[in-house]
Design a protein around this motif. Structure first.
Motif, PDB file in Angstrom:
ATOM      1  N   THR A 102       0.841  -1.195   0.000  1.00  0.00           N
ATOM      2  CA  THR A 102       0.000   0.000   0.000  1.00  0.00           C
ATOM      3  C   THR A 102       0.874   1.242   0.000  1.00  0.00           C
ATOM      4  OG1 THR A 102      -0.126  -0.011   2.420  1.00  0.00           O
ATOM      5  CG2 THR A 102      -1.913  -1.110   1.228  1.00  0.00           C
ATOM      6  N   GLU A 103       0.241   2.364  -0.257  1.00  0.00           N
ATOM      7  CA  GLU A 103       0.875   3.676  -0.167  1.00  0.00           C
ATOM      8  C   GLU A 103       0.065   4.518   0.811  1.00  0.00           C
ATOM      9  OE1 GLU A 103       3.693   4.782  -1.789  1.00  0.00           O
ATOM     10  OE2 GLU A 103       3.935   2.770  -2.638  1.00  0.00           O
ATOM     11  N   THR A 104       0.718   5.452   1.448  1.00  0.00           N
ATOM     12  CA  THR A 104       0.065   6.322   2.424  1.00  0.00           C
ATOM     13  C   THR A 104      -0.640   7.476   1.727  1.00  0.00           C
ATOM     14  OG1 THR A 104       1.807   5.793   4.001  1.00  0.00           O
ATOM     15  CG2 THR A 104       0.471   7.715   4.498  1.00  0.00           C
ATOM     16  N   ILE A 105      -1.819   7.794   2.206  1.00  0.00           N
ATOM     17  CA  ILE A 105      -2.527   8.997   1.787  1.00  0.00           C
ATOM     18  C   ILE A 105      -2.249  10.049   2.849  1.00  0.00           C
ATOM     19  CG2 ILE A 105      -4.783  10.038   1.320  1.00  0.00           C
ATOM     20  CD1 ILE A 105      -5.797   7.164   0.724  1.00  0.00           C
ATOM     21  N   THR A 106      -1.696  11.185   2.449  1.00  0.00           N
ATOM     22  CA  THR A 106      -1.338  12.224   3.418  1.00  0.00           C
ATOM     23  C   THR A 106      -2.148  13.495   3.189  1.00  0.00           C
ATOM     24  OG1 THR A 106       0.482  12.955   1.999  1.00  0.00           O
ATOM     25  CG2 THR A 106       1.026  11.392   3.736  1.00  0.00           C
ATOM     26  N   ASP A 107      -2.262  14.246   4.246  1.00  0.00           N
ATOM     27  CA  ASP A 107      -2.914  15.547   4.212  1.00  0.00           C
ATOM     28  C   ASP A 107      -2.002  16.498   3.451  1.00  0.00           C
ATOM     29  OD1 ASP A 107      -3.920  18.062   4.756  1.00  0.00           O
ATOM     30  OD2 ASP A 107      -4.330  17.633   6.861  1.00  0.00           O
ATOM     31  N   THR A 108      -2.524  17.206   2.474  1.00  0.00           N
ATOM     32  CA  THR A 108      -1.685  18.094   1.660  1.00  0.00           C
ATOM     33  C   THR A 108      -1.135  19.273   2.447  1.00  0.00           C
ATOM     34  OG1 THR A 108      -3.676  19.244   0.923  1.00  0.00           O
ATOM     35  CG2 THR A 108      -2.814  17.512  -0.508  1.00  0.00           C
ATOM     36  N   SER A 109      -1.783  19.671   3.526  1.00  0.00           N
ATOM     37  CA  SER A 109      -1.312  20.835   4.273  1.00  0.00           C
ATOM     38  C   SER A 109      -0.180  20.509   5.238  1.00  0.00           C
ATOM     39  CB  SER A 109      -2.463  21.490   5.032  1.00  0.00           C
ATOM     40  OG  SER A 109      -3.000  20.574   5.971  1.00  0.00           O
ATOM     41  N   GLY A 110      -0.242  19.357   5.900  1.00  0.00           N
ATOM     42  CA  GLY A 110       0.775  19.075   6.903  1.00  0.00           C
ATOM     43  C   GLY A 110       1.509  17.768   6.718  1.00  0.00           C
ATOM     44  N   GLY A 111       1.162  17.008   5.724  1.00  0.00           N
ATOM     45  CA  GLY A 111       1.825  15.732   5.498  1.00  0.00           C
ATOM     46  C   GLY A 111       1.409  14.641   6.472  1.00  0.00           C
ATOM     47  N   GLU A 112       0.334  14.871   7.248  1.00  0.00           N
ATOM     48  CA  GLU A 112      -0.135  13.900   8.224  1.00  0.00           C
ATOM     49  C   GLU A 112      -0.826  12.731   7.515  1.00  0.00           C
ATOM     50  OE1 GLU A 112      -3.472  13.734  11.741  1.00  0.00           O
ATOM     51  OE2 GLU A 112      -2.490  15.654  11.346  1.00  0.00           O
ATOM     52  N   LYS A 113      -0.568  11.509   8.027  1.00  0.00           N
ATOM     53  CA  LYS A 113      -1.192  10.317   7.455  1.00  0.00           C
ATOM     54  C   LYS A 113      -2.702  10.379   7.664  1.00  0.00           C
ATOM     55  CE  LYS A 113       2.590   7.073   8.291  1.00  0.00           C
ATOM     56  NZ  LYS A 113       2.950   5.804   8.954  1.00  0.00           N
ATOM     57  N   LYS A 114      -3.441  10.157   6.567  1.00  0.00           N
ATOM     58  CA  LYS A 114      -4.899  10.181   6.633  1.00  0.00           C
ATOM     59  C   LYS A 114      -5.525   8.865   6.183  1.00  0.00           C
ATOM     60  CE  LYS A 114      -5.559  14.332   8.119  1.00  0.00           C
ATOM     61  NZ  LYS A 114      -6.182  14.573   9.398  1.00  0.00           N
ATOM     62  N   GLY A 115      -4.739   7.989   5.561  1.00  0.00           N
ATOM     63  CA  GLY A 115      -5.267   6.717   5.085  1.00  0.00           C
ATOM     64  C   GLY A 115      -4.227   5.960   4.288  1.00  0.00           C
ATOM     65  N   ILE A 116      -4.652   4.849   3.690  1.00  0.00           N
ATOM     66  CA  ILE A 116      -3.785   4.083   2.798  1.00  0.00           C
ATOM     67  C   ILE A 116      -4.573   3.715   1.544  1.00  0.00           C
ATOM     68  CG2 ILE A 116      -2.303   3.144   4.615  1.00  0.00           C
ATOM     69  CD1 ILE A 116      -3.830   0.470   4.300  1.00  0.00           C
ATOM     70  N   MET A 117      -3.844   3.395   0.483  1.00  0.00           N
ATOM     71  CA  MET A 117      -4.438   2.958  -0.781  1.00  0.00           C
ATOM     72  C   MET A 117      -3.538   1.895  -1.379  1.00  0.00           C
ATOM     73  SD  MET A 117      -3.549   6.264  -3.087  1.00  0.00           S
ATOM     74  CE  MET A 117      -2.031   7.154  -2.772  1.00  0.00           C
ATOM     75  N   ASP A 118      -4.055   1.171  -2.348  1.00  0.00           N
ATOM     76  CA  ASP A 118      -3.252   0.128  -2.985  1.00  0.00           C
ATOM     77  C   ASP A 118      -2.031   0.747  -3.672  1.00  0.00           C
ATOM     78  OD1 ASP A 118      -5.485   1.088  -4.765  1.00  0.00           O
ATOM     79  OD2 ASP A 118      -4.309  -0.005  -6.261  1.00  0.00           O
ATOM     80  N   ALA A 119      -0.922   0.030  -3.633  1.00  0.00           N
ATOM     81  CA  ALA A 119       0.333   0.493  -4.242  1.00  0.00           C
ATOM     82  C   ALA A 119       0.326   0.188  -5.734  1.00  0.00           C
ATOM     83  CB  ALA A 119       1.524  -0.194  -3.574  1.00  0.00           C
ATOM     84  N   PRO A 120       1.179   0.869  -6.498  1.00  0.00           N
ATOM     85  CA  PRO A 120       1.265   0.569  -7.935  1.00  0.00           C
ATOM     86  C   PRO A 120       1.732  -0.876  -8.170  1.00  0.00           C
ATOM     87  CG  PRO A 120       2.493   2.580  -7.393  1.00  0.00           C
ATOM     88  CD  PRO A 120       2.080   1.949  -6.105  1.00  0.00           C
ATOM     89  N   ILE A 121       1.272  -1.452  -9.248  1.00  0.00           N
ATOM     90  CA  ILE A 121       1.725  -2.786  -9.651  1.00  0.00           C
ATOM     91  C   ILE A 121       3.243  -2.735  -9.830  1.00  0.00           C
ATOM     92  CG2 ILE A 121       1.553  -4.575 -11.438  1.00  0.00           C
ATOM     93  CD1 ILE A 121      -1.033  -4.116  -9.767  1.00  0.00           C
ATOM     94  N   GLY A 122       3.927  -3.739  -9.315  1.00  0.00           N
ATOM     95  CA  GLY A 122       5.391  -3.792  -9.406  1.00  0.00           C
ATOM     96  C   GLY A 122       6.096  -3.253  -8.168  1.00  0.00           C
ATOM     97  N   THR A 123       5.344  -2.811  -7.163  1.00  0.00           N
ATOM     98  CA  THR A 123       5.941  -2.287  -5.933  1.00  0.00           C
ATOM     99  C   THR A 123       6.743  -3.380  -5.230  1.00  0.00           C
ATOM    100  OG1 THR A 123       4.183  -0.665  -5.610  1.00  0.00           O
ATOM    101  CG2 THR A 123       5.401  -1.324  -3.651  1.00  0.00           C
ATOM    102  N   SER A 124       7.949  -3.044  -4.797  1.00  0.00           N
ATOM    103  CA  SER A 124       8.826  -3.979  -4.086  1.00  0.00           C
ATOM    104  C   SER A 124       8.438  -4.067  -2.616  1.00  0.00           C
ATOM    105  CB  SER A 124      10.280  -3.510  -4.186  1.00  0.00           C
ATOM    106  OG  SER A 124      11.092  -4.190  -3.259  1.00  0.00           O
TER     107      SER A 124
END
Length: 190
Positions: free
Chosen positions: A87-109
């Motif tokens: 997965t990849e982290t979804i962050t708040d654009t204003s402060g970079g705070e973690k707000k969620g996760i989403m599936d990672a791109p195909i091929g992610t190590s």
């Protein structure tokens, strides 16, 4: 004489990651709904010699497999990230705070997402590392399941072992070690 004080009993603190990027199951920061479990399995190849009736003459070590399973009692973004490493982290654009996760791109190590894991029997002071198990690199490649029923919810995190960075297959100490001294001099940062 049996030293009953050194018999591991009860839960262990399980620390995933290092420095500011840690997830600590210690009954304070994160809690376990069930006890954790570690499994380390050597992998062997058979050496067969026809002169001895084609039976197994020897076995040679070719690697290790390992898993750590933790059942988290609470859900958080960090727990979800540990349970689903792809997965990849979804962050708040204003402060970079973690707000969620989403599936990672195909091929992610997964190896790049892997973290050090240390397991310390909770009954012993943190300074007593004799019975600690440290695994150099682990990441989850398992599934996420959430039951929505009239029962306690929990998240199972199953981490799988990878060889350490800079491994040398001609030397020991590529996957894990027991005790407080890292044979590779890569002592965990705490």
């Amino acid at each position: 004489m049996l030293d009953v004080e050194k018999i591991p009993f009860g839960l262990a603190n399980i620390i995933i990651g290092e420095d500011d990027d840690t997830l600590t199951f210690d009954g304070v920061e994160e809690m376990q709904a069930e006890g954790g479990e570690v499994t380390l399995t050597p992998m062997f190849e058979d050496i067969v010699i026809a002169d001895y009736g084609n039976g197994v003459y020897d076995q040679r070590l070719v690697g290790f497999e390992g898993q750590v399973t933790i059942v988290a009692a609470q859900e958080s973004i960090d727990v979800l990230e540990a349970a689903l490493a792809a997965t990849e982290t979804i962050t708040d654009t204003s402060g970079g705070e973690k707000k969620g996760i989403m599936d990672a791109p195909i091929g992610t190590s997964l190896r790049k997402k892997a973290k050090r894991v240390r397991i310390h029997p909770r009954q012993f002071p943190d300074s007593m590392k004799d019975l600690d198990i440290t695994i150099y690199k682990m990441a989850s490649n398992g599934e996420f399941t959430r039951s929505n029923a009239n029962e306690q919810g929990n998240i199972t995190i199953t981490l799988n072992m990878f060889p350490r960075d800079g491994m040398d297959p001609s030397k020991p100490g590529n996957f894990f070690y027991f005790g407080g001294i890292d044979p590779n001099g890569e002592a965990p940062k705490e």
